[in-house]
Design an enzyme around this catalytic site. Structure first.
Site, PDB file in Angstrom:
ATOM      1  N   LYS A   1       0.908  -1.261  -0.098  1.00 36.41           N
ATOM      2  CA  LYS A   1      -0.077  -0.063  -0.002  1.00 36.41           C
ATOM      3  C   LYS A   1       0.754   1.394   0.063  1.00 36.41           C
ATOM      4  O   LYS A   1       1.337   1.704   0.800  1.00 36.41           O
ATOM      5  CB  LYS A   1      -0.974   0.000   1.317  1.00 36.41           C
ATOM      6  CG  LYS A   1      -2.099   0.528   1.216  1.00 36.41           C
ATOM      7  CD  LYS A   1      -2.129   2.191   0.949  1.00 36.41           C
ATOM      8  CE  LYS A   1      -1.758   3.200   1.840  1.00 36.41           C
ATOM      9  NZ  LYS A   1      -1.440   4.447   1.628  1.00 36.41           N
TER      10      LYS A   1
ATOM     11  N   GLU B   1       9.502   1.925  10.682  1.00 33.02           N
ATOM     12  CA  GLU B   1      10.642   2.812  10.217  1.00 33.02           C
ATOM     13  C   GLU B   1      10.004   4.369  10.305  1.00 33.02           C
ATOM     14  O   GLU B   1       9.406   4.422   9.533  1.00 33.02           O
ATOM     15  CB  GLU B   1      11.311   2.499   8.987  1.00 33.02           C
ATOM     16  CG  GLU B   1      12.195   1.320   8.907  1.00 33.02           C
ATOM     17  CD  GLU B   1      13.364   1.511   9.535  1.00 33.02           C
ATOM     18  OE1 GLU B   1      13.996   2.482   9.577  1.00 33.02           O
ATOM     19  OE2 GLU B   1      13.816   0.133  10.187  1.00 33.02           O
TER      20      GLU B   1
ATOM     21  N   CYS C   1      13.496  11.492   6.701  1.00 35.16           N
ATOM     22  CA  CYS C   1      13.543  11.116   8.071  1.00 35.16           C
ATOM     23  C   CYS C   1      14.873  11.176   8.942  1.00 35.16           C
ATOM     24  O   CYS C   1      14.721  11.515  10.194  1.00 35.16           O
ATOM     25  CB  CYS C   1      13.265   9.636   8.116  1.00 35.16           C
ATOM     26  SG  CYS C   1      14.420   8.499   6.980  1.00 35.16           S
TER      27      CYS C   1
ATOM     28  N   GLU D   1       9.418  16.776  14.888  1.00 32.88           N
ATOM     29  CA  GLU D   1       9.870  16.391  13.444  1.00 32.88           C
ATOM     30  C   GLU D   1       8.884  17.417  12.801  1.00 32.88           C
ATOM     31  O   GLU D   1       7.642  17.168  12.746  1.00 32.88           O
ATOM     32  CB  GLU D   1       9.752  14.784  12.948  1.00 32.88           C
ATOM     33  CG  GLU D   1      10.154  14.620  11.594  1.00 32.88           C
ATOM     34  CD  GLU D   1       9.938  13.587  11.220  1.00 32.88           C
ATOM     35  OE1 GLU D   1       8.714  12.843  11.132  1.00 32.88           O
ATOM     36  OE2 GLU D   1      10.782  12.744  10.657  1.00 32.88           O
TER      37      GLU D   1
HETATM   38  P1  NAP Z   1       2.424   8.743   7.375  1.00 31.97           P
HETATM   39  O1  NAP Z   1       1.473   9.663   7.204  1.00 31.97           O
HETATM   40  O2  NAP Z   1       2.525   8.000   8.440  1.00 31.97           O
HETATM   41  O3  NAP Z   1       1.957   7.497   6.062  1.00 31.97           O
HETATM   42  C1  NAP Z   1       2.898   6.536   5.583  1.00 31.97           C
HETATM   43  C2  NAP Z   1       1.966   5.635   5.157  1.00 31.97           C
HETATM   44  O4  NAP Z   1       0.931   5.131   6.214  1.00 31.97           O
HETATM   45  C3  NAP Z   1       1.132   6.005   3.780  1.00 31.97           C
HETATM   46  O5  NAP Z   1       0.941   4.955   2.946  1.00 31.97           O
HETATM   47  C4  NAP Z   1      -0.136   6.222   4.494  1.00 31.97           C
HETATM   48  O6  NAP Z   1      -1.184   6.185   3.487  1.00 31.97           O
HETATM   49  C5  NAP Z   1      -0.362   4.932   5.399  1.00 31.97           C
HETATM   50  N1  NAP Z   1      -1.156   5.245   6.654  1.00 31.97           N
HETATM   51  C6  NAP Z   1      -1.632   6.492   7.158  1.00 31.97           C
HETATM   52  N2  NAP Z   1      -2.635   6.174   8.174  1.00 31.97           N
HETATM   53  C7  NAP Z   1      -2.549   4.670   8.297  1.00 31.97           C
HETATM   54  C8  NAP Z   1      -3.228   3.822   9.265  1.00 31.97           C
HETATM   55  N3  NAP Z   1      -4.059   4.143  10.542  1.00 31.97           N
HETATM   56  N4  NAP Z   1      -2.801   2.647   9.045  1.00 31.97           N
HETATM   57  C9  NAP Z   1      -2.052   2.055   8.082  1.00 31.97           C
HETATM   58  N5  NAP Z   1      -1.377   2.959   7.195  1.00 31.97           N
HETATM   59  C10 NAP Z   1      -1.619   4.129   7.223  1.00 31.97           C
HETATM   60  O7  NAP Z   1       3.818   9.224   6.845  1.00 31.97           O
HETATM   61  P2  NAP Z   1       4.257  10.361   5.574  1.00 31.97           P
HETATM   62  O8  NAP Z   1       3.842  11.619   6.040  1.00 31.97           O
HETATM   63  O9  NAP Z   1       3.804   9.521   4.342  1.00 31.97           O
HETATM   64  O10 NAP Z   1       5.801  10.092   5.782  1.00 31.97           O
HETATM   65  C11 NAP Z   1       6.676  10.964   6.551  1.00 31.97           C
HETATM   66  C12 NAP Z   1       7.027  10.071   7.801  1.00 31.97           C
HETATM   67  O11 NAP Z   1       7.756   9.200   7.421  1.00 31.97           O
HETATM   68  C13 NAP Z   1       7.947  11.045   8.528  1.00 31.97           C
HETATM   69  O12 NAP Z   1       7.605  11.196   9.833  1.00 31.97           O
HETATM   70  C14 NAP Z   1       9.385  10.585   8.207  1.00 31.97           C
HETATM   71  O13 NAP Z   1      10.090  10.509   9.212  1.00 31.97           O
HETATM   72  C15 NAP Z   1       8.957   8.961   8.173  1.00 31.97           C
HETATM   73  N6  NAP Z   1      10.154   8.253   7.463  1.00 31.97           N
HETATM   74  C16 NAP Z   1      10.682   7.380   8.104  1.00 31.97           C
HETATM   75  C17 NAP Z   1      11.799   6.673   7.391  1.00 31.97           C
HETATM   76  C18 NAP Z   1      12.671   5.630   7.996  1.00 31.97           C
HETATM   77  O14 NAP Z   1      13.380   4.889   7.352  1.00 31.97           O
HETATM   78  N7  NAP Z   1      12.751   5.773   9.416  1.00 31.97           N
HETATM   79  C19 NAP Z   1      12.029   6.775   5.893  1.00 31.97           C
HETATM   80  C20 NAP Z   1      11.053   7.698   5.258  1.00 31.97           C
HETATM   81  C21 NAP Z   1      10.189   8.484   6.053  1.00 31.97           C
HETATM   82  P3  NAP Z   1      -1.884   7.620   2.902  1.00 31.97           P
HETATM   83  O15 NAP Z   1      -0.630   7.941   2.192  1.00 31.97           O
HETATM   84  O16 NAP Z   1      -2.960   7.117   2.051  1.00 31.97           O
HETATM   85  O17 NAP Z   1      -2.052   8.639   3.705  1.00 31.97           O
END
Ligand code: NAP
Length: 487
Positions: A176, A252, A286, A386
């Site tokens: 997804k 992650e 991240c 963040e």
């Molecule tokens: P996000 O809002 O948490 O979304 C990530 C994924 O999760 C998307 O596919 C999202 O779908 C889905 N999602 C949202 N709510 C969900 C739920 N309740 N249950 C299951 N899936 C759900 O994060 P983002 O804004 O896309 O990404 C930014 C974040 O990622 C930052 O905090 C960054 O630090 C972190 N990150 C971490 C790493 C690492 O390796 N540690 C790498 C890159 C990014 P939708 O798109 O449809 O909302």
């Protein structure tokens, strides 16, 4: 020129519409033009994909045929390589990142695919002889169905890096991808569908809102592992939702990484290092070094040079190779970043930036001037949370002990760096920073073969390298009674 397409879900080796028949548009954050349409799926679509994956895992030889896994992944790498220019263009248009960074991301995907193609032939167990009449064989087995949920900031690599170890270990997968950037993710899946010989149903990809489609995947009793990359708060929601079906979790999550500069650092490297630590992907990374932790004796000089160098950078559409920094990904992200900047203006001192860019070339996009804010309290939200935008906060220290305390002073522990010519201090400080990656005199270096992941609220488990593959396996003890029979 990239063509605007409507992407379908990929289930059981076929491209299919979602059961709602509705689509979601993916837009270019530089000008809000549509770059593609993806399916607005629902819980039924994801449940169907999960059932298909479960059946394919049990009814095909994928999990036993490591040579097939290796050769098909190698084919995939070659196909991606053949289309890398178009992929980089679409990546920039869908995410906003600069074209140079988009090339680096796609090249990273090709390298990563080849790495895990090789690793798929190296899934070794072990054996033990616990007594004279017993032989234990410890077999590494794929777990079954791995659910992968990926974010938008590196939408090609972060989706692929979740898929690769799961496939290399012999699992079936359901993916997804993030909705905002699902066009580039689905383009990579269209290329994957051209690979010959991957059994139908081993790879399934469904687009749609995380809160419904992603959540249903997490709750499904037929998904054995969730591999999630995204926000910490989503990680918490996923942990809670997954608890009822007891499944493995790889999380992650976010960071607020410290970039610690001592007075003896080579400033000709440390200044650009500090700039790119926080400005890569417009700060939506991240591992971004979003806290600059500087020794008091060089503080003024460092900030003066930092400001001069940042103000030379050009912000604009990522497709124009002369631009150094692209837009942030969406209106929501822009609003979030501006909210933090406005708090920073009240609580601290703006060294440079502090505003949304406006004017002809910027008005339809989400552009923020690179911003540095100093003199904040260590408990300020800007220091602790963040932001995920081009915003750097500065913290000052006097002694090495203070530097370490400040570096460890948030709930996160994803990455960090130390800049010094004193090798003993470099090792001491690197050992004390509680983070999954610590760089010495550099920043943002990551490699497919080097494990990556977080301490504390930055996550559970490791991606990249052999560890990522092992996380997609279970270990089974098969015991043989080898007592000789005497007649
Ligand atoms: P996000 O809002 O948490 O979304 C990530 C994924 O999760 C998307 O596919 C999202 O779908 C889905 N999602 C949202 N709510 C969900 C739920 N309740 N249950 C299951 N899936 C759900 O994060 P983002 O804004 O896309 O990404 C930014 C974040 O990622 C930052 O905090 C960054 O630090 C972190 N990150 C971490 C790493 C690492 O390796 N540690 C790498 C890159 C990014 P939708 O798109 O449809 O909302």
């Amino acid at each position: 020129m990239v063509k605007v397409k409507t992407y379908l879900n990929y289930i059981n080796g076929e491209f299919v519409k979602s059961s709602s028949g509705k689509t979601i548009s993916c837009i270019n954050p530089a000008n809000q033009e549509v770059v593609g349409y993806v399916q607005q799926s629902n819980e039924n679509d994801i449940e169907n994909a999960i059932q298909v994956a479960d059946t394919a895992f049990h009814n095909t030889n994928w999990r036993y045929n490591s040579a097939l896994r290796c050769s098909t992944l190698m084919q995939y790498a070659n196909l991606v390589e053949n289309k890398k220019e178009e992929l980089a263009q679409l990546l920039t248009m869908n995410n906003g990142k600069t074209i140079g960074e988009a090339h680096a991301e796609i090249n990273g995907c090709i390298d990563g695919i080849r790495y895990y193609a090789g690793l798929s032939r190296n899934v070794f167990g072990k054996s033990v002889v616990p007594s004279e009449d017993s032989l234990g064989v410890l077999v590494r087995e794929p777990v079954g169905v791995v659910g992968i949920i990926s974010p938008w900031n590196w939408p090609a690599w972060l989706m692929i890096r979740g898929m690769l170890p799961a496939l290399a270990a012999g699992n079936a997968i359901v993916v997804k991808p993030a909705t905002l950037t699902a066009a580039i993710s689905m383009e990579l899946i269209e290329i994957l569908s051209e690979v010959k010989d991957i059994p139908k149903g081993i790879i399934n990809v469904v687009t749609g809102p995380g809160r419904s489609v992603g959540d249903a995947m997490v709750r499904s009793k037929h998904v054995d592992i969730i591999n999630f990359t995204g926000d910490e708060s989503t990680g918490v929601a996923i942990s809670e939702a997954a608890a009822k079906t007891i499944k493995k979790l790889s999380l992650e999550l976010g960071g607020k990484s410290p970039n610690v500069v001592f007075e003896d650092a080579d400033l000709s490297k440390a200044v650009p290092g500090a700039i790119w630590a926080f400005l890569f992907t417009s700060g939506q990374l991240c591992m971004a070094g979003t806290r600059l932790v500087v020794q008091d004796t060089i503080y003024d000089e460092f900030l003066r040079t930092l400001k001069e160098e940042i103000e030379k950078l050009k912000v604009g559409n990522g497709l124009d190779a002369s631009n150094h920094i692209g837009p942030v990904v969406s209106q929501t992200q822009l609003d979030t970043v501006m909210e933090y900047i406005n708090i920073g203006k009240k609580e601290g001192k703006v060294i440079t930036g502090g505003y949304r860019l406006t004017g002809k070339e910027f008005d339809n996009g989400f552009f923020v001037a690179p911003t540095v804010i100093a003199e904040l309290d260590d408990n300020s939200r800007l220091v602790q949370e963040e932001i995920f935008g081009p915003v750097l906060v500065v913290q000052k220290f006097h002694t090495e002990e203070e530097a370490i305390k400040i570096a460890n002073g948030t709930k996160f522990g994803l990455a960090g760096a130390v800049w010094t010519k004193d090798v003993n201090r470099a090792v001491r400080v690197a050992r004390e920073i509680k983070a999954g990656t610590v760089w010495v005199n550099t920043y943002n270096k990551f490699y497919t073969e080097a494990e990556f992941g977080g301490y504390k609220a930055s996550g559970i488990g490791r991606t990249h390298g052999e560890e990522a593959l092992l996380e997609c396996t279970e270990i089974k003890h098969i015991n043989f009674d080898i007592k000789p029979t005497y007649f």
